[in-house]
Design an enzyme around this catalytic site. Structure first.
Site, PDB file in Angstrom:
ATOM      1  N   ILE A  94      16.544  26.281 123.788  1.00 43.10           N
ATOM      2  CA  ILE A  94      16.588  25.872 125.136  1.00 43.10           C
ATOM      3  C   ILE A  94      17.961  26.288 125.627  1.00 43.10           C
ATOM      4  CG2 ILE A  94      17.175  23.523 124.728  1.00 43.10           C
ATOM      5  CD1 ILE A  94      15.502  22.745 127.245  1.00 43.10           C
ATOM      6  N   SER A  95      17.945  26.740 127.083  1.00 41.23           N
ATOM      7  CA  SER A  95      19.474  27.130 127.754  1.00 41.23           C
ATOM      8  C   SER A  95      20.018  25.941 128.125  1.00 41.23           C
ATOM      9  CB  SER A  95      19.056  28.040 128.841  1.00 41.23           C
ATOM     10  OG  SER A  95      18.727  29.275 128.397  1.00 41.23           O
ATOM     11  N   GLN A  96      21.427  26.019 128.245  1.00 37.11           N
ATOM     12  CA  GLN A  96      22.043  24.750 128.619  1.00 37.11           C
ATOM     13  C   GLN A  96      21.501  24.441 130.295  1.00 37.11           C
ATOM     14  OE1 GLN A  96      26.206  25.636 128.824  1.00 37.11           O
ATOM     15  NE2 GLN A  96      26.348  25.746 126.547  1.00 37.11           N
ATOM     16  N   PRO A  97      21.413  23.370 130.761  1.00 32.16           N
ATOM     17  CA  PRO A  97      20.994  22.899 132.199  1.00 32.16           C
ATOM     18  C   PRO A  97      21.922  23.888 133.116  1.00 32.16           C
ATOM     19  CG  PRO A  97      20.709  21.101 131.043  1.00 32.16           C
ATOM     20  CD  PRO A  97      21.501  22.074 130.059  1.00 32.16           C
TER      21      PRO A  97
ATOM     22  N   PHE B 254      21.897  34.659 124.802  1.00 30.45           N
ATOM     23  CA  PHE B 254      20.873  34.210 124.785  1.00 30.45           C
ATOM     24  C   PHE B 254      20.053  34.648 123.259  1.00 30.45           C
ATOM     25  CE2 PHE B 254      21.273  33.333 128.834  1.00 30.45           C
ATOM     26  CZ  PHE B 254      20.335  32.654 129.622  1.00 30.45           C
TER      27      PHE B 254
END
Length: 161
Positions: free
Chosen positions: A9-12, A152
């Site tokens: 999951i990517s950083q917010p 990513f």
């Protein structure tokens, strides 16, 4: 953070940055390539009319679809499939966001972008820093704008199909 199946999951902050760069409108139809756990789709669904999201890992597509439905999201449609093919059944899209990095964005996704549409994608190889690019389709032509450096997971699927 890892979410299983070799995905993260990517950083917010990165999610917010990418969605901000797309300059989303309430009336937009968004295609997300790489559903993952559904976080990006959930955030985007609060900004646009409809989100269509495709995930190459069937187990992630199923679990995120159930999670989003149980949380009450009504405008997110989750599909299992190869993101390199996009989701032509609902094209054209006003915006497309890739949450995994292809070496280069496949033409099939540009073909699914409507006039005036925006596409944002990290591009580059695995294990290296990638360039986050914003594409804008105007008068049938694409302009490309480098936004910044990111890292990513690689986009999984068949880039040649």
């Amino acid at each position: 953070l890892p979410i299983g199946y070799g995905q993260t999951i990517s950083q917010p902050y990165i999610v917010a940055w990418m969605l901000q760069e797309l300059q989303l409108k309430e009336s937009d139809k968004l295609l997300e390539v790489g559903t993952g756990c559904g976080y990006n789709a959930a955030v985007a669904s609060l900004l646009v009319d409809e989100v269509f999201t495709i995930e190459v890992v069937p187990e992630l597509a199923e679990s995120s679809g159930k999670r989003l439905e149980s949380l009450g999201y009504k405008n997110i449609h989750v599909f299992a499939g190869d993101g390199y093919q996009g989701h032509k059944e609902q094209a054209p899209y006003d915006a497309i966001v890739l949450t995994a990095a292809p070496i280069k964005v496949p033409q099939t996704l540009f073909n699914q972008l409507g006039e005036g549409g925006r596409l944002i994608a990290p591009e580059g190889g695995q294990g290296e820093t990638q360039l986050l690019n914003l594409y804008i389709k105007e008068n049938g032509k694409l302009s490309k704008h480098g936004i910044g450096m990111v890292r990513f997971v690689p986009m999984v699927g068949n880039p040649d199909s």
